[in-house]
Design a protein around this motif. Sequence first.
Motif, short mmCIF file in Angstrom:
data_model
loop_
_atom_site.label_atom_id
_atom_site.label_comp_id
_atom_site.label_asym_id
_atom_site.label_seq_id
_atom_site.Cartn_x
_atom_site.Cartn_y
_atom_site.Cartn_z
N ALA A 14 -4.03 1.11 -3.46
CA ALA A 14 -3.20 2.05 -4.23
C ALA A 14 -1.73 1.83 -3.90
O ALA A 14 -1.00 2.75 -3.53
CB ALA A 14 -3.62 3.49 -3.91
N ILE A 35 -9.14 3.17 -4.82
CA ILE A 35 -9.61 3.28 -3.42
C ILE A 35 -8.62 2.59 -2.49
O ILE A 35 -8.22 1.44 -2.75
CB ILE A 35 -11.01 2.62 -3.27
CG1 ILE A 35 -11.98 3.25 -4.26
CG2 ILE A 35 -11.53 2.75 -1.85
CD1 ILE A 35 -13.24 2.43 -4.49
N ASP A 36 -8.23 3.26 -1.41
CA ASP A 36 -7.29 2.65 -0.46
C ASP A 36 -7.67 3.08 0.95
O ASP A 36 -8.06 4.23 1.17
CB ASP A 36 -5.85 3.10 -0.76
CG ASP A 36 -4.83 2.16 -0.16
OD1 ASP A 36 -4.08 1.54 -0.93
OD2 ASP A 36 -4.77 2.04 1.09
N HIS A 37 -7.54 2.17 1.90
CA HIS A 37 -7.90 2.53 3.28
C HIS A 37 -6.80 3.34 3.96
O HIS A 37 -7.05 3.98 4.97
CB HIS A 37 -8.27 1.29 4.09
CG HIS A 37 -7.16 0.33 4.34
ND1 HIS A 37 -7.26 -0.71 5.24
CD2 HIS A 37 -5.93 0.22 3.79
CE1 HIS A 37 -6.15 -1.39 5.25
NE2 HIS A 37 -5.33 -0.86 4.38
N ASN A 54 14.23 -1.25 -4.71
CA ASN A 54 14.80 -2.18 -5.71
C ASN A 54 13.64 -2.56 -6.64
O ASN A 54 12.94 -3.52 -6.39
CB ASN A 54 15.38 -3.38 -4.95
CG ASN A 54 15.93 -4.46 -5.85
OD1 ASN A 54 16.13 -5.57 -5.42
ND2 ASN A 54 16.16 -4.14 -7.10
N ALA A 165 -6.09 -5.19 -5.76
CA ALA A 165 -4.64 -4.95 -5.70
C ALA A 165 -4.26 -4.62 -4.26
O ALA A 165 -3.47 -3.72 -4.01
CB ALA A 165 -4.26 -3.81 -6.63
N GLY A 167 -2.67 -6.38 -2.03
CA GLY A 167 -1.41 -6.91 -1.51
C GLY A 167 -1.58 -8.06 -0.53
O GLY A 167 -2.66 -8.66 -0.41
N SER A 177 -3.40 -5.88 4.79
CA SER A 177 -4.54 -6.58 5.40
C SER A 177 -4.88 -7.80 4.56
O SER A 177 -4.43 -7.92 3.42
CB SER A 177 -5.76 -5.64 5.47
OG SER A 177 -6.42 -5.62 4.22
N ALA A 352 8.26 -9.51 7.83
CA ALA A 352 8.40 -10.13 6.51
C ALA A 352 8.35 -9.07 5.42
O ALA A 352 7.73 -8.02 5.59
CB ALA A 352 7.28 -11.14 6.29
N GLU A 353 9.02 -9.33 4.30
CA GLU A 353 8.91 -8.41 3.16
C GLU A 353 7.73 -8.76 2.28
O GLU A 353 7.19 -7.89 1.60
CB GLU A 353 10.19 -8.42 2.32
CG GLU A 353 11.33 -7.71 3.02
CD GLU A 353 12.40 -7.20 2.08
OE1 GLU A 353 12.23 -7.25 0.86
OE2 GLU A 353 13.43 -6.76 2.61
P1 FDA Z 1 1.08 -3.30 -1.80
O1 FDA Z 1 1.19 -3.92 -0.46
O2 FDA Z 1 2.20 -2.47 -2.31
O3 FDA Z 1 -0.23 -2.40 -1.87
C1 FDA Z 1 -1.46 -2.83 -1.34
C2 FDA Z 1 -2.32 -1.61 -1.08
O4 FDA Z 1 -3.60 -2.07 -0.69
C3 FDA Z 1 -1.79 -0.76 0.05
O5 FDA Z 1 -1.75 0.58 -0.35
C4 FDA Z 1 -2.78 -0.99 1.19
O6 FDA Z 1 -2.96 0.16 2.00
C5 FDA Z 1 -4.05 -1.32 0.41
N1 FDA Z 1 -5.00 -2.11 1.19
C6 FDA Z 1 -4.75 -3.21 1.95
N2 FDA Z 1 -5.87 -3.62 2.56
C7 FDA Z 1 -6.86 -2.77 2.17
C8 FDA Z 1 -8.23 -2.66 2.48
N3 FDA Z 1 -8.82 -3.50 3.33
N4 FDA Z 1 -8.94 -1.65 1.92
C9 FDA Z 1 -8.35 -0.78 1.06
N5 FDA Z 1 -7.04 -0.81 0.76
C10 FDA Z 1 -6.31 -1.81 1.29
N6 FDA Z 1 9.93 -5.77 -3.33
C11 FDA Z 1 10.85 -5.55 -4.31
O7 FDA Z 1 10.67 -6.02 -5.43
N7 FDA Z 1 11.97 -4.80 -4.04
C12 FDA Z 1 12.22 -4.26 -2.81
O8 FDA Z 1 13.20 -3.52 -2.63
C13 FDA Z 1 11.28 -4.54 -1.77
N8 FDA Z 1 11.51 -4.10 -0.50
C14 FDA Z 1 10.57 -4.31 0.48
C15 FDA Z 1 10.82 -3.85 1.78
C16 FDA Z 1 9.85 -4.04 2.77
C17 FDA Z 1 10.14 -3.59 4.19
C18 FDA Z 1 8.62 -4.66 2.46
C19 FDA Z 1 7.54 -4.84 3.50
C20 FDA Z 1 8.38 -5.13 1.17
C21 FDA Z 1 9.35 -4.98 0.17
N9 FDA Z 1 9.16 -5.47 -1.11
C22 FDA Z 1 10.12 -5.26 -2.08
C23 FDA Z 1 7.91 -6.16 -1.50
C24 FDA Z 1 7.00 -5.17 -2.27
O9 FDA Z 1 6.85 -4.00 -1.48
C25 FDA Z 1 5.63 -5.80 -2.52
O10 FDA Z 1 5.77 -7.05 -3.14
C26 FDA Z 1 4.79 -4.88 -3.42
O11 FDA Z 1 4.61 -3.65 -2.77
C27 FDA Z 1 3.45 -5.52 -3.72
O12 FDA Z 1 2.68 -4.59 -4.42
P2 FDA Z 1 1.08 -4.63 -4.34
O13 FDA Z 1 0.63 -3.41 -5.05
O14 FDA Z 1 0.59 -5.95 -4.76
O15 FDA Z 1 0.77 -4.50 -2.79
#
Ligand code: FDA
Length: 409
Positions: A14, A35-37, A54, A165, A167, A177, A352-353
């Motif tokens: 989520a 569903i999210d952990h 951003n 989704a 990440g 993860s 890392a971001e």
């Molecule tokens: P995201 O990581 O957002 O979501 C994944 C979800 O899956 C999470 O809620 C997690 O809990 C869940 N999950 C993981 N493993 C699981 C499991 N085993 N079971 C159930 N759930 C699970 N990008 C940008 O464009 N502009 C910006 O300003 C920034 N700034 C930034 C700052 C920092 C500090 C970070 C770390 C990252 C950024 N980013 C960014 C990158 C951006 O946050 C990232 O690319 C997106 O959140 C990716 O979105 P997703 O939904 O793919 O993954």
Amino acid sequence: MTIFAPDDVLVLGAGAAGMMCAAQAGQAGLRVRLIDHASKIGEKIRISGGGRCNFTNTHLNGHDGAAYFVSQQPRFVRHALSRYHAGDFVQLLARHGIEWQEKHRGQLFCRHSATDIIALLQRECAQGQVQWHTGTRILSVDYRNNLYQVHTEQDCFQAAALVVATGGLAAPAIGASGFGYELAKQFGHSIITPQAALVPLRFEHWQSHGFDALAGVALPVAVRCGSGKQAMVFEEDLLFRHKGLSGPAILQISSYWQPGQTLSIDLCPQLDLAAALCRGKHGQKIRLDTALHQLAPQLPKRLIDFWLAQAPFAALAKQRWADIADHHLNALAYSLKHWQVLPSGHDGHKKAEVTRGGVNVAEIDPKTMASRLQPGLYFIGEVMDITGWLGGYNFQWAWSSAVCAARAL
Ligand code: FDA
């Protein structure tokens, strides 16, 4: 354990992509379960962009976008970015009354807080009657009788379609993860090795060479990695740290850097420094350090003093500019325009971001985000081998890939 009646779609994760996809699919009339952990959802959105998120970049408007993404197949992004582009997300913000502002290089940020975007996604999910299950660990996923079964510690959920989704690996402290990669492998997908990206770089002997004394110094630079057609150059700010280099220039180049590669940094990109030093010196009574300040005001004093204290320039700093031979001035200019640094590594996934690498997009349909190997399986967002530049590109990828999948479900 409760075994739930089959839904239309289960979305795992989520975050930005998962919530967007669930909301859109729900609003299209599908029964969706998210569903999210993690117990707190959207944590990466909350901490992004210094708390202002951003959320996109206007440079993607009228552009196919591939140049802003790192992947084995960067052109994969083109369809999704054209189906749901930066302007579409801005319109969504407008419908929710969320104010934003444009900063540097087309980067759009929330005017008030990144939590506005989390609240927006939650409202959109509520409108689509999405069911939530957070703080619940996923134990296994099976595919039987054309249904995906997701087993958590408490429940078993089922659906004909499964959207992954979850990440990448960046920022494990807030829920990241490698679950998505393992799931992809379970269904026959290959993974491009995940590596930390948009990450500060480290250097051996940094402290013994005294560079830690420059911690906090920031300046505009041009940093180059690779050569010929493979070369990447970013003109952005660089920041000296106690353990190495950071700032937007370094974060950007880190997504292209491979271990063993040297970076070439132009500390004075605005100026032909050699010509300015050699041509301007005639009749000048000022010292070389003063001359450098005047010629290149963007070079911080601490950096000039540090540079001129190093061999072979230490003897020159206090000399009159006019008295210094051209070959010395040329050598000084060259050292500032072509500073060669060999990173020994980076700060890792913790700092890392994003993650570069991920589920191989050659095995995914770019129009629908559907697996080409497994019916009803979709991948969206950062779990795929699609990594955006710094500047809002990663969130735009999350929105665009999510909407494409939702429309195909
Ligand atoms: P995201 O990581 O957002 O979501 C994944 C979800 O899956 C999470 O809620 C997690 O809990 C869940 N999950 C993981 N493993 C699981 C499991 N085993 N079971 C159930 N759930 C699970 N990008 C940008 O464009 N502009 C910006 O300003 C920034 N700034 C930034 C700052 C920092 C500090 C970070 C770390 C990252 C950024 N980013 C960014 C990158 C951006 O946050 C990232 O690319 C997106 O959140 C990716 O979105 P997703 O939904 O793919 O993954």
